[in-house]
Design a protein around this motif. Structure first.
Motif, PDB file in Angstrom:
ATOM      1  N   ASP A 146       0.831  -1.200   0.000  1.00  0.00           N
ATOM      2  CA  ASP A 146       0.000   0.000   0.000  1.00  0.00           C
ATOM      3  C   ASP A 146       0.867   1.251   0.000  1.00  0.00           C
ATOM      4  OD1 ASP A 146       1.049   0.131   2.523  1.00  0.00           O
ATOM      5  OD2 ASP A 146      -0.869   0.110   3.586  1.00  0.00           O
ATOM      6  N   ALA A 147       0.219   2.399  -0.071  1.00  0.00           N
ATOM      7  CA  ALA A 147       0.903   3.686   0.042  1.00  0.00           C
ATOM      8  C   ALA A 147       0.255   4.443   1.193  1.00  0.00           C
ATOM      9  CB  ALA A 147       0.783   4.482  -1.265  1.00  0.00           C
ATOM     10  N   LYS A 148       1.022   4.721   2.236  1.00  0.00           N
ATOM     11  CA  LYS A 148       0.492   5.431   3.392  1.00  0.00           C
ATOM     12  C   LYS A 148       0.272   6.902   3.027  1.00  0.00           C
ATOM     13  CE  LYS A 148       0.910   1.860   6.215  1.00  0.00           C
ATOM     14  NZ  LYS A 148       1.558   0.881   5.337  1.00  0.00           N
ATOM     15  N   VAL A 149      -0.739   7.503   3.650  1.00  0.00           N
ATOM     16  CA  VAL A 149      -1.114   8.886   3.348  1.00  0.00           C
ATOM     17  C   VAL A 149      -1.365   9.648   4.648  1.00  0.00           C
ATOM     18  CG1 VAL A 149      -2.733  10.416   2.140  1.00  0.00           C
ATOM     19  CG2 VAL A 149      -2.235   8.136   1.209  1.00  0.00           C
ATOM     20  N   GLY A 239       1.692   5.601  -7.491  1.00  0.00           N
ATOM     21  CA  GLY A 239       2.288   4.637  -8.414  1.00  0.00           C
ATOM     22  C   GLY A 239       3.716   4.243  -8.093  1.00  0.00           C
ATOM     23  N   PRO A 240       4.641   5.200  -7.945  1.00  0.00           N
ATOM     24  CA  PRO A 240       6.036   4.834  -7.676  1.00  0.00           C
ATOM     25  C   PRO A 240       6.216   4.064  -6.368  1.00  0.00           C
ATOM     26  CG  PRO A 240       5.877   7.118  -8.417  1.00  0.00           C
ATOM     27  CD  PRO A 240       4.481   6.648  -8.160  1.00  0.00           C
ATOM     28  N   ILE A 241       5.439   4.422  -5.347  1.00  0.00           N
ATOM     29  CA  ILE A 241       5.560   3.754  -4.048  1.00  0.00           C
ATOM     30  C   ILE A 241       5.089   2.313  -4.139  1.00  0.00           C
ATOM     31  CG2 ILE A 241       4.770   3.786  -1.649  1.00  0.00           C
ATOM     32  CD1 ILE A 241       4.479   6.828  -1.928  1.00  0.00           C
ATOM     33  N   ILE A 242       3.923   2.118  -4.752  1.00  0.00           N
ATOM     34  CA  ILE A 242       3.364   0.769  -4.877  1.00  0.00           C
ATOM     35  C   ILE A 242       4.273  -0.119  -5.718  1.00  0.00           C
ATOM     36  CG2 ILE A 242       1.455  -0.537  -5.899  1.00  0.00           C
ATOM     37  CD1 ILE A 242      -0.368   1.803  -5.047  1.00  0.00           C
ATOM     38  N   ALA A 244       7.520   0.195  -6.139  1.00  0.00           N
ATOM     39  CA  ALA A 244       8.737  -0.082  -5.377  1.00  0.00           C
ATOM     40  C   ALA A 244       8.515  -1.172  -4.338  1.00  0.00           C
ATOM     41  CB  ALA A 244       9.228   1.198  -4.702  1.00  0.00           C
ATOM     42  N   ARG A 245       7.268  -1.359  -3.907  1.00  0.00           N
ATOM     43  CA  ARG A 245       6.954  -2.359  -2.884  1.00  0.00           C
ATOM     44  C   ARG A 245       6.459  -3.677  -3.482  1.00  0.00           C
ATOM     45  NH1 ARG A 245       4.368   1.900   1.580  1.00  0.00           N
ATOM     46  NH2 ARG A 245       6.413   2.760   2.147  1.00  0.00           N
ATOM     47  N   GLY A 246       6.599  -3.802  -4.790  1.00  0.00           N
ATOM     48  CA  GLY A 246       6.282  -5.073  -5.426  1.00  0.00           C
ATOM     49  C   GLY A 246       4.877  -5.195  -5.962  1.00  0.00           C
ATOM     50  N   GLY A 247       4.093  -4.132  -5.916  1.00  0.00           N
ATOM     51  CA  GLY A 247       2.740  -4.156  -6.450  1.00  0.00           C
ATOM     52  C   GLY A 247       2.675  -3.584  -7.853  1.00  0.00           C
ATOM     53  N   ILE A 248       1.585  -3.853  -8.543  1.00  0.00           N
ATOM     54  CA  ILE A 248       1.360  -3.297  -9.884  1.00  0.00           C
ATOM     55  C   ILE A 248       0.105  -2.429  -9.817  1.00  0.00           C
ATOM     56  CG2 ILE A 248       1.098  -3.789 -12.342  1.00  0.00           C
ATOM     57  CD1 ILE A 248       2.078  -6.620 -11.809  1.00  0.00           C
ATOM     58  N   PRO A 249       0.235  -1.103  -9.934  1.00  0.00           N
ATOM     59  CA  PRO A 249      -0.939  -0.227  -9.906  1.00  0.00           C
ATOM     60  C   PRO A 249      -1.619  -0.213 -11.273  1.00  0.00           C
ATOM     61  CG  PRO A 249       1.058   1.093 -10.095  1.00  0.00           C
ATOM     62  CD  PRO A 249       1.497  -0.347 -10.007  1.00  0.00           C
ATOM     63  N   SER A 357      -0.862   9.938 -14.608  1.00  0.00           N
ATOM     64  CA  SER A 357      -0.138   8.774 -14.088  1.00  0.00           C
ATOM     65  C   SER A 357       1.359   9.006 -14.166  1.00  0.00           C
ATOM     66  CB  SER A 357      -0.500   7.518 -14.891  1.00  0.00           C
ATOM     67  OG  SER A 357       0.293   6.419 -14.495  1.00  0.00           O
ATOM     68  N   SER A 358       2.068   8.451 -13.204  1.00  0.00           N
ATOM     69  CA  SER A 358       3.528   8.510 -13.212  1.00  0.00           C
ATOM     70  C   SER A 358       4.127   7.247 -13.804  1.00  0.00           C
ATOM     71  CB  SER A 358       4.047   8.693 -11.782  1.00  0.00           C
ATOM     72  OG  SER A 358       3.583   7.619 -10.973  1.00  0.00           O
ATOM     73  N   ALA A 359       3.272   6.253 -14.076  1.00  0.00           N
ATOM     74  CA  ALA A 359       3.754   4.953 -14.542  1.00  0.00           C
ATOM     75  C   ALA A 359       3.876   4.923 -16.062  1.00  0.00           C
ATOM     76  CB  ALA A 359       2.808   3.846 -14.076  1.00  0.00           C
TER      77      ALA A 359
END
Length: 439
Positions: A146-149, A239-242, A244-249, A357-359
Motif C-alpha cells: 500500500d501507500a500510506k497517506v 504509483g512509484p511507491i506501490i 517499489a513495494r512489489g505491487g502493480i498499480p 499517471s507517473s507509470a
C-alpha cells in the motif's frame, strides 16, 4: 532560527496550562535549562500531552513545513469531527488538476518552482490557524504494497470527506513509513495567496495540484469535495511507491463471481452499464503476490479489503469492423499487447487509463505479462461491439463470467487492417516492444 522554531513549537501547549497542568516550575527534572533554548536566562517547562497536543506529531508536522500554532487533532472519529463543526459538503466535479510528473498527459503540468511557491503559501497558512486536523490512511489495503497517506487540513469537513476515501491504517503506521504521501488541504486560503503562487484564477471552487516527485498533493478551496479528482491525483502519486513495494498499480475494476475474482479492463461506458455488479466504480487496483486490492474504500463495509488473485483477466474492446471476435482467449503476450494498446472505438488508450499517471504504460504491460505467466492467470479479449451489436450491462457480465466455465477459442482476427493500426500506434509511441508482445 532554530531557537525561534523551538519556542514556536512549545508556544501552543504552554498557553493551555490550565486545561493540561504543566510540571512544577521548581522541578529540575523536567525543566530545560536556558542555554538549550536561548543564551538569555530563561526556563521552559514542558506540559503533559493531551487532546490536540502531541510532541511526536508536532515534530512530524514541522518536518512537513507546518508549525502547529495551537492544536493538532489526529485521527478523530466521524462523531468527533462533527463536534468540531464538520459537515457533509456538496459534491463537486471537474475542478482543475495540475500534476508535475504526469507521463500520460491526463492533467495540465505545473512547474517545480510554481508548486514550491504554492506549497510555501499553503504551509504558512496551515501554520497560522488555531486548529489543524490530521488524518492517517492508506491507498490499498495490503500492508506490504500500500501507500500510506497523511492528510493535514484546516477543515474538519475536509478530513471527514477524505476519511471516507482512504483505507484505515494502524496507529503510527504513517509515522513509521519510509515514504508516505502528504495531502495539504487549505480550504480557507485567500485568493491573494493563490495568485501570489502564480496559479492564477482558478474559479470560485478551488483546484488540485500534485507533485509526484515530492509525493505531495495540495487541495485548495472546495477541492476536497471533488472526490473523483482527488482519487485521480492520489492514484498518480501512489504509483512509484506501490511499484517499489512489489505491487502493480492498474486502472482496472474487480468483478466477483461466486468464489472467483475477475480483473476487468474496460472503457468507461461499459463500466457504467454494469456498475452495480462491480466491487467498486473506481478505476484503481493493486495487483501483487498477496492478491488484488482496490485503491480506495469501496463503500461495502461487509466486503473484504483484499481479494485473492484473479481467476481471469478480461480486456474489453470495441470493434464494429468485425476483426475482433466477440470473445477469445489470449496468450500472456497477446494480453500484454492489447492491454498496452487499450483499443476502443478506433482510439487507443494505453494501459486503459485516461487519468494522470507517473507509470510508464510499457513498464506496466511488462509487469502484467510477467504476472500472467508466473501465476498462470488466463486472459480473454471481449469485443463489446461486434458487427455494431453492442453488449453492455448484465449481458456483458454474463459474457465475462462465461470465461470461467466455457472452453473459449484462441484469438484469431478476422482479416481487416486493425493489426496494422495497432502496430502503427504502438511503434510510434513506444520505441521497442518485447518480442512476446503479439497482436
Amino acid at each position: 532560527m532554530r531557537n525561534h522554531l523551538f519556542r514556536r513549537f512549545l508556544q501552543a501547549p504552554l498557553s493551555h496550562s490550565r486545561s493540561a497542568p504543566a510540571f512544577s516550575l521548581s522541578s529540575r527534572r523536567y525543566a530545560v535549562s536556558a542555554p538549550v533554548v536561548e543564551e538569555e536566562a530563561e526556563t521552559v517547562v514542558f506540559p503533559r500531552e493531551g487532546p490536540g497536543f502531541s510532541y511526536g506529531l508536532n515534530w512530524a508536522l514541522a518536518g512537513k513545513g507546518v508549525i502547529v500554532n495551537d492544536k493538532a487533532f489526529r485521527n478523530l472519529k466521524s462523531s468527533e469531527l462533527q463536534q468540531k463543526g464538520a459537515t457533509i459538503t456538496e459534491s463537486l466535479s471537474g475542478l482543475p488538476i495540475h500534476v508535475r510528473g504526469d507521463v500520460l498527459g491526463g492533467a495540465s503540468e505545473i512547474p517545480k518552482a510554481q508548486f514550491s511557491k504554492l506549497l510555501k503559501q499553503v504551509t504558512s497558512h496551515l501554520s497560522s490557524i488555531s486548529d489543524i486536523y490530521v488524518h492517517d490512511g492508506a491507498i490499498g489495503s495490503s500492508s506490504k504494497c500500500d501507500a500510506k497517506v497523511r492528510v493535514i487540513s484546516d477543515s474538519p469537513s475536509a478530513v471527514l470527506s477524505l476519511s471516507n476515501v482512504l483505507w484505515k491504517t494502524p496507529t503510527r503506521a504513517v509515522s513509521h513509513d519510509s515514504c508516505p504521501l502528504t495531502v495539504y488541504i487549505a480550504s480557507s486560503l485567500s485568493p491573494g495567496a493563490v495568485e501570489a503562487a502564480g496559479i492564477g484564477s482558478q474559479g470560485k471552487n478551488g483546484f488540485i495540484a500534485a507533485d509526484i516527485e515530492r509525493s505531495s498533493l495540495i487541495l485548495c478551496g472546495k477541492a476536497f469535495s471533488d472526490t473523483n479528482g482527488i482519487k485521480a491525483a492520489l492514484a498518480a502519486l501512489c504509483g512509484p511507491i506501490i511499484t517499489a513495494r512489489g505491487g502493480i498499480p492498474l486502472s482496472a475494476r474487480l468483478l466477483v463471481s461466486g468464489d472467483s475474482v475477475i480483473l476487468l479492463f474496460a472503457p468507461e461506458d461499459i463500466v457504467q452499464s454494469c456498475s452495480d455488479l462491480l466491487v467498486s466504480l473506481d478505476a484503481g487496483v493493486i495487483l501483487s503476490s498477496q492478491g488484488v486490492a482496490p485503491f480506495f474504500q469501496t463503500g461495502n463495509s461487509s466486503g473484504p479489503n483484499l481479494y485473492k488473485l484473479p481467476a481471469a483477466v478480461i480486456l474489453a474492446s470495441s470493434d464494429s469492423s468485425g476483426v475482433i471476435p466477440s470473445i477469445s482467449k489470449l496468450s500472456p503476450g497477446q494480453a500484454a499487447y492489447h492491454f498496452l494498446a487499450g483499443y476502443h472505438n478506433g482510439k487507443f488508450v494505453p494501459a486503459y487509463s485516461k487519468s494522470p499517471s507517473s507509470a510508464n504504460p510499457l513498464e506496466l504491460a511488462k509487469a502484467v505479462l510477467s504476472k500472467l505467466k508466473d501465476d498462470q492467470i488466463p486472459s480473454f479479449l471481449i469485443n463489446v461491439n461486434e458487427r455494431e451489436k453492442l453488449t453492455t450491462g448484465k449481458d456483458f457480465v454474463k459474457l465475462v463470467q462465461s470465461t470461467l466455465t466455457k472452453n473459449v477459442p484462441p484469438f484469431e482476427p478476422k482479416g481487416g487492417d486493425l493489426e496494422g493500426k495497432y502496430k502503427s500506434f504502438l511503434s510510434g509511441k513506444f520505441k521497442e516492444l518485447p518480442e512476446e508482445f503479439l497482436f
